[in-house]
Design a protein around this motif. Structure first.
Motif, PDB file in Angstrom:
ATOM      1  N   CYS A 209      35.589  36.747  55.115  1.00 49.93           N
ATOM      2  CA  CYS A 209      36.649  36.764  54.063  1.00 49.93           C
ATOM      3  C   CYS A 209      36.342  38.218  53.155  1.00 49.93           C
ATOM      4  O   CYS A 209      37.336  38.694  52.836  1.00 49.93           O
ATOM      5  N   ALA A 210      35.132  38.536  52.967  1.00 50.29           N
ATOM      6  CA  ALA A 210      34.745  39.462  52.264  1.00 50.29           C
ATOM      7  C   ALA A 210      35.302  40.774  52.782  1.00 50.29           C
ATOM      8  O   ALA A 210      36.090  41.846  52.284  1.00 50.29           O
ATOM      9  N   ILE A 211      35.011  41.130  54.312  1.00 45.10           N
ATOM     10  CA  ILE A 211      35.569  42.104  54.942  1.00 45.10           C
ATOM     11  C   ILE A 211      36.886  42.194  55.093  1.00 45.10           C
ATOM     12  O   ILE A 211      37.610  43.400  54.729  1.00 45.10           O
ATOM     13  N   GLY A 212      37.523  40.994  55.208  1.00 46.19           N
ATOM     14  CA  GLY A 212      39.044  41.095  55.234  1.00 46.19           C
ATOM     15  C   GLY A 212      39.595  41.572  53.951  1.00 46.19           C
ATOM     16  O   GLY A 212      40.659  42.407  53.965  1.00 46.19           O
ATOM     17  N   ALA A 213      39.047  41.131  52.871  1.00 47.13           N
ATOM     18  CA  ALA A 213      39.690  41.236  51.560  1.00 47.13           C
ATOM     19  C   ALA A 213      39.416  42.781  51.177  1.00 47.13           C
ATOM     20  O   ALA A 213      40.390  43.493  50.427  1.00 47.13           O
ATOM     21  N   LEU A 214      38.350  43.378  51.486  1.00 41.20           N
ATOM     22  CA  LEU A 214      38.034  44.681  51.411  1.00 41.20           C
ATOM     23  C   LEU A 214      38.869  45.646  51.871  1.00 41.20           C
ATOM     24  O   LEU A 214      39.603  46.737  51.642  1.00 41.20           O
ATOM     25  N   LEU A 215      39.112  45.383  53.473  1.00 41.20           N
ATOM     26  CA  LEU A 215      40.002  46.166  54.273  1.00 41.20           C
ATOM     27  C   LEU A 215      41.507  45.967  53.708  1.00 41.20           C
ATOM     28  O   LEU A 215      41.943  47.269  53.767  1.00 41.20           O
TER      29      LEU A 215
ATOM     30  N   ALA B  99      38.194  43.468  44.338  1.00 44.37           N
ATOM     31  CA  ALA B  99      37.521  42.877  43.415  1.00 44.37           C
ATOM     32  C   ALA B  99      37.268  41.417  44.345  1.00 44.37           C
ATOM     33  O   ALA B  99      35.941  41.088  44.059  1.00 44.37           O
ATOM     34  N   ALA B 100      38.303  40.838  45.065  1.00 43.51           N
ATOM     35  CA  ALA B 100      38.105  39.609  45.557  1.00 43.51           C
ATOM     36  C   ALA B 100      36.900  39.863  46.728  1.00 43.51           C
ATOM     37  O   ALA B 100      36.282  39.112  47.031  1.00 43.51           O
ATOM     38  N   GLY B 101      37.054  41.029  47.485  1.00 43.64           N
ATOM     39  CA  GLY B 101      36.087  41.211  48.461  1.00 43.64           C
ATOM     40  C   GLY B 101      34.539  41.405  48.021  1.00 43.64           C
ATOM     41  O   GLY B 101      33.870  40.713  48.515  1.00 43.64           O
ATOM     42  N   PHE B 102      34.478  41.880  46.781  1.00 41.81           N
ATOM     43  CA  PHE B 102      33.088  42.060  46.223  1.00 41.81           C
ATOM     44  C   PHE B 102      32.628  40.396  45.821  1.00 41.81           C
ATOM     45  O   PHE B 102      31.610  40.124  45.939  1.00 41.81           O
ATOM     46  N   THR B 103      33.544  39.786  45.320  1.00 38.90           N
ATOM     47  CA  THR B 103      33.243  38.432  44.940  1.00 38.90           C
ATOM     48  C   THR B 103      32.718  37.642  46.085  1.00 38.90           C
ATOM     49  O   THR B 103      31.781  36.749  46.239  1.00 38.90           O
ATOM     50  N   PHE B 104      33.543  37.739  47.077  1.00 37.71           N
ATOM     51  CA  PHE B 104      33.137  37.031  48.429  1.00 37.71           C
ATOM     52  C   PHE B 104      31.645  37.554  48.902  1.00 37.71           C
ATOM     53  O   PHE B 104      31.006  36.812  49.250  1.00 37.71           O
ATOM     54  N   GLY B 105      31.523  38.794  48.814  1.00 43.95           N
ATOM     55  CA  GLY B 105      30.325  39.307  49.034  1.00 43.95           C
ATOM     56  C   GLY B 105      29.014  38.791  48.350  1.00 43.95           C
ATOM     57  O   GLY B 105      28.115  38.589  48.864  1.00 43.95           O
ATOM     58  N   ARG B 106      29.499  38.706  47.079  1.00 40.81           N
ATOM     59  CA  ARG B 106      28.322  38.462  45.991  1.00 40.81           C
ATOM     60  C   ARG B 106      27.981  36.783  46.547  1.00 40.81           C
ATOM     61  O   ARG B 106      26.766  36.566  46.637  1.00 40.81           O
ATOM     62  N   PHE B 107      29.005  36.139  46.836  1.00 38.38           N
ATOM     63  CA  PHE B 107      28.829  34.501  47.237  1.00 38.38           C
ATOM     64  C   PHE B 107      28.004  34.558  48.561  1.00 38.38           C
ATOM     65  O   PHE B 107      27.062  33.789  48.863  1.00 38.38           O
ATOM     66  N   GLY B 108      28.453  35.504  49.524  1.00 37.95           N
ATOM     67  CA  GLY B 108      27.744  35.337  50.705  1.00 37.95           C
ATOM     68  C   GLY B 108      26.158  35.791  50.647  1.00 37.95           C
ATOM     69  O   GLY B 108      25.211  35.468  51.458  1.00 37.95           O
ATOM     70  N   MET B 109      25.791  36.617  49.709  1.00 43.24           N
ATOM     71  CA  MET B 109      24.501  37.191  49.631  1.00 43.24           C
ATOM     72  C   MET B 109      23.583  36.173  48.764  1.00 43.24           C
ATOM     73  O   MET B 109      22.459  36.297  48.659  1.00 43.24           O
ATOM     74  N   GLY B 110      24.495  34.917  48.216  1.00 39.14           N
ATOM     75  CA  GLY B 110      23.634  33.861  47.527  1.00 39.14           C
ATOM     76  C   GLY B 110      23.534  34.456  46.081  1.00 39.14           C
ATOM     77  O   GLY B 110      22.622  33.729  45.421  1.00 39.14           O
ATOM     78  N   ASN B 111      24.215  35.220  45.643  1.00 38.17           N
ATOM     79  CA  ASN B 111      24.337  35.555  44.208  1.00 38.17           C
ATOM     80  C   ASN B 111      25.787  35.179  43.518  1.00 38.17           C
ATOM     81  O   ASN B 111      26.525  36.086  43.152  1.00 38.17           O
TER      82      ASN B 111
END
Length: 279
Positions: free
Chosen positions: A88-94, A125-137
């Protein structure tokens, strides 16, 4: 001997120089970039579907954090949830990058450019948020909204900004409701030749857009009321808005309908990944 400026090989090297602007426009038009960017709609659909499920839990009296943070936290707790968050992070960022890349293309009207810029920033912004949760943060959007509202309420300018934000959300709510009721969202799509797909796109959008609008409207009212009362705890983000709806007369029924509408909107977004015009 030094090469003469008129030598054919020298002239070829001069003509072969890359124009960065032209290269960027070519990349923005590349069909592969467009196809990959469509994954952002799928990511948004997954987020809204999860939010709809959480809203239904709240509507039936259960405990859940029905907002973006709660939805991402719920996704991360599922099997392969972390992998899904990264997809989801990759998709939103793209999709965010694709939207901003379209600003480089000539012939865009001011309204189109503003829409593309807004879409780009929202999805980044959504992509970075998905990424933060993906990293456990993870972050807590409800706590963030309350804290920010509390800081803004300390000054007259801040209170005016909160009221303005609430008004903007109300305008957006009206737009979403109008777009769903008038079926204007169909203008954004290529029509499918398959009847069952066309039916699903049409009715999922007609139900989903107003539901999304009602959530935005409740959120806008919450910001305005919280500011007027001077109580930042009332400005609890989407979770607070949905729970405020539940606490009204027949609110559980209304919130249940909104939850179903959010899931319908999620279906529309996933179908949009296939049929969006992207032009």
């Amino acid at each position: 001997m030094a090469a003469c400026a008129c030598h054919p090989s020298y002239a070829w090297r001069m003509n072969d120089s890359v124009d960065p602007a032209a290269a960027a426009q070519q990349a923005a038009r590349h069909p592969l970039f467009e196809r990959l960017a469509r994954l952002g709609y799928v990511a948004n659909g997954i987020l809204h579907a999860t939010l709809g499920v959480l809203a239904s839990v709240v509507a039936t009296g259960g405990k859940a954090q029905a907002d973006q943070s709660g939805a991402m936290r719920a996704l991360s707790a599922q099997p392969f949830g972390v992998a899904l968050l990264w997809i989801c992070a990759i998709g939103a960022l793209l999709l965010g990058l694709w939207s901003l890349a379209q600003l480089l293309l000539p012939g865009k009207k001011t309204r189109e450019r503003l829409k593309l810029a807004g879409t780009g920033l929202v999805f980044l912004a959504a992509g970075f948020t998905f990424g933060r949760f993906g990293m456990g943060n993870p972050s807590d959007s409800e706590h963030t909204a309350t804290s920010l509202s509390g800081e803004l309420m300390k000054s007259l300018a801040g209170r005016a900004a909160l009221v303005a934000l609430g008004a903007v959300l109300l305008v957006m709510a009206g737009y979403y409701i109008y777009k769903g009721a008038s079926r204007k969202f169909l203008d954004d799509l290529h029509r499918s030749s398959r009847r069952e797909i066309s039916w699903a796109v049409r009715y999922s959008g007609m139900i989903g857009y107003p539901a999304k609008g009602l959530v935005l409207g409740a959120l806008g009212l919450l910001f305005i009321v919280a500011t007027v009362q001077g109580d930042p705890e009332e400005a609890g983000g989407i979770d607070g808005a949905l729970k405020a709806i539940r606490d009204q007369d027949h609110g559980s029924v209304a919130l249940g309908a909104i939850a179903a509408g959010l899931i319908s909107y999620a279906l529309y977004l996933i179908l949009r990944a296939r049929y969006d015009r992207m032009d």
